[in-house]
Design an enzyme around this catalytic site. Structure first.
Site, PDB file in Angstrom:
ATOM      1  CB  ALA A 195      50.984 -14.666   7.391  1.00  0.00           C
ATOM      2  NE  ARG A 204      25.706 -19.691   8.488  1.00  0.00           N
ATOM      3  CZ  ARG A 204      26.337 -20.868   8.527  1.00  0.00           C
ATOM      4  NH1 ARG A 204      27.597 -20.960   8.115  1.00  0.00           N
ATOM      5  NH2 ARG A 204      25.720 -21.939   8.980  1.00  0.00           N
ATOM      6  CG  ASN A 210      44.122  -6.745  11.615  1.00  0.00           C
ATOM      7  OD1 ASN A 210      43.554  -5.840  11.020  1.00  0.00           O
ATOM      8  ND2 ASN A 210      44.868  -7.642  10.981  1.00  0.00           N
ATOM      9  CG  HIS A 227      40.133  -8.474   2.913  1.00  0.00           C
ATOM     10  ND1 HIS A 227      40.418  -7.178   2.548  1.00  0.00           N
ATOM     11  CD2 HIS A 227      41.209  -8.911   3.591  1.00  0.00           C
ATOM     12  CE1 HIS A 227      41.611  -6.852   2.977  1.00  0.00           C
ATOM     13  NE2 HIS A 227      42.120  -7.889   3.608  1.00  0.00           N
ATOM     14  CG  ASN A 233      32.801 -23.906  12.938  1.00  0.00           C
ATOM     15  OD1 ASN A 233      33.246 -24.180  11.825  1.00  0.00           O
ATOM     16  ND2 ASN A 233      31.559 -23.511  13.119  1.00  0.00           N
ATOM     17  CE1 TYR A 249      31.602 -19.682   9.012  1.00  0.00           C
ATOM     18  CE2 TYR A 249      33.274 -21.111   9.970  1.00  0.00           C
ATOM     19  CZ  TYR A 249      31.952 -20.745   9.821  1.00  0.00           C
ATOM     20  OH  TYR A 249      30.977 -21.428  10.502  1.00  0.00           O
ATOM     21  CE  LYS A 268      26.966 -21.930  13.010  1.00  0.00           C
ATOM     22  NZ  LYS A 268      27.665 -22.973  13.807  1.00  0.00           N
TER      23      LYS A 268
END
Length: 277
Positions: free
Chosen positions: A162, A72, A116, A102, A125, A105, A90
Site C-alpha cells: 500500500a 467507459r 486484486n 472500490h 495513464n 481508476y 476506460k
C-alpha cells in the site's frame, strides 16, 4: 427507457430508472438497475449492474458492476469480475476473476486474471501530452493507494504494498513496498532501524528496509543487498534474480523468492538477520 434496437434475454430484470440505448444486448438472468444507463454494450448472462453507466463495452458472464461504477468505451470485462463502487474503467481489458472493489481508476490497461486492486489504486495513464498503456499480469496484488505510472508492466504474482508509486517494471513474484520512518519530517534523510523493526517488516512478508541500514542487516546468506534506492538483484531463491530497473524512491526494496513459498522465505530472512554478528 428501452431503445427499439435493444435485445434482452429471458428472466432478466430491469429496475426503475434504467436506460438501455443503441444496440445494447443483454443476456439471460441479469439484474439491471435501478438508475443505470447502458449504451451500445454487450452484456453476458448472470450479470448484475447497479446504479452505473456503461458505454460501448463488453461485459462477460457472472460480472458484478456497481453501485456507482463507470465503464467507459473500449472496455472488455472478463467473467466473474467485480467492478465495485466508484470504480472507473476506460479502454481496458480485465481478466477473469479480478476484483476492483472500490475507488479505483483503470485506464488504458491490460489486466490479467485473479488480480486484486486495493482501494484507491490509480493507473496514471496521461503524462500531460500522451496516453500510455500498462500491463498487469495474472495473480498480482495491488495494495491500497498505489499509483502505477504508465507505461509499466507488473509481473505475474507480484505484490505491491500500500502507498507505493511504481514508475518502472516490477518483476514476477516481486514484493515491492515502502515503510516510512515514524515521526520523520518530509524530505528528511532515511534513518536506520533496529533489529526488532526489521523483524516486524519480515513478519508481514514484505521486505521493507531503508537506505541507511546497520552492517549486520546488509547481508543475507553472505550476499550483500544493495541499498541505493534500487535493489539491483534479488539474492533469495533458487534462480538468479532479475533487476528492478529504476524506482524513484530511496526507501524502496524488492525481492522475489522464486521457488519458495513466502512463509519459508520469511523464516530464512529472519534466521539470516538474527544469526549475523
Amino acid at each position: 427507457y428501452v431503445s427499439p434496437h435493444v435485445k434482452i434475454g429471458r428472466d432478466t430484470v430491469l429496475y426503475p430508472g434504467t436506460f438501455l440505448e443503441g444496440n445494447t444486448q443483454i443476456g439471460e438472468h441479469c439484474v439491471v438497475g435501478p438508475n443505470s444507463r447502458i449504451v451500445d454494450c454487450t452484456i453476458g448472462n448472470h450479470v448484475t449492474i447497479q446504479n452505473s453507466t456503461l458505454l460501448d463495452s463488453a461485459i462477460q458472464d457472472f460480472v458484478s458492476v456497481g453501485p456507482f461504477a463507470y465503464v467507459r468505451p473500449g472496455s472488455v470485462i472478463g467473467p466473474s469480475v467485480k467492478v465495485g463502487d466508484f470504480v472507473e474503467i476506460k479502454n481496458s481489458v480485465v481478466g477473469e476473476g479480478t476484483k476492483i472493489s472500490h475507488l479505483t481508476y483503470v485506464g488504458d490497461a491490460d489486466v490479467g486474471k485473479n488480480i486484486n486492486f486495493g482501494c484507491g489504486t490509480v493507473l496514471v495513464n496521461y503524462d500531460g501530452k500522451e496516453k500510455h498503456r500498462s500491463v498487469i499480469e495474472d495473480h498480482a496484488f495491488i495494495g491500497c493507494n498505489t499509483n502505477l505510472v504508465s507505461p509499466v508492466r507488473v509481473g505475474e504474482g507480484a505484490f505491491i504494498a500500500a502507498g507505493s508509486t511504481i514508475t518502472a517494471d516490477v518483476p514476477p513474484d516481486a514484493l515491492v513496498g515502502l515503510l516510512p520512518v515514524p515521526g520523520a519530517a518530509p524530505g528528511s534523510p532515511q534513518q536506520p532501524h533496529d533489529l526488532q523493526k526489521i523483524l516486524v517488516a519480515v513478519k508481514i512478508l514484505t521486505l521493507k528496509l531503508y537506505h541507511k541500514m546497520p552492517a549486520f542487516a546488509r547481508k543475507i546468506h553472505g550476499k550483500p543487498l544493495i541499498f541505493q534506492g534500487i535493489l539491483a538483484d534479488r539474492p533469495l531463491g533458487r534462480g538468479r534474480g532479475r533487476p528492478v530497473s529504476h524506482f524513484k524512491c530511496r526507501s524502496l526494496i524488492s525481492f522475489s523468492p522464486r521457488g519458495m513459498d513466502r512463509t519459508s522465505s520469511a523464516r530464512r530472512i529472519r534466521r539470516a538477520i538474527t544469526s549475523t554478528p
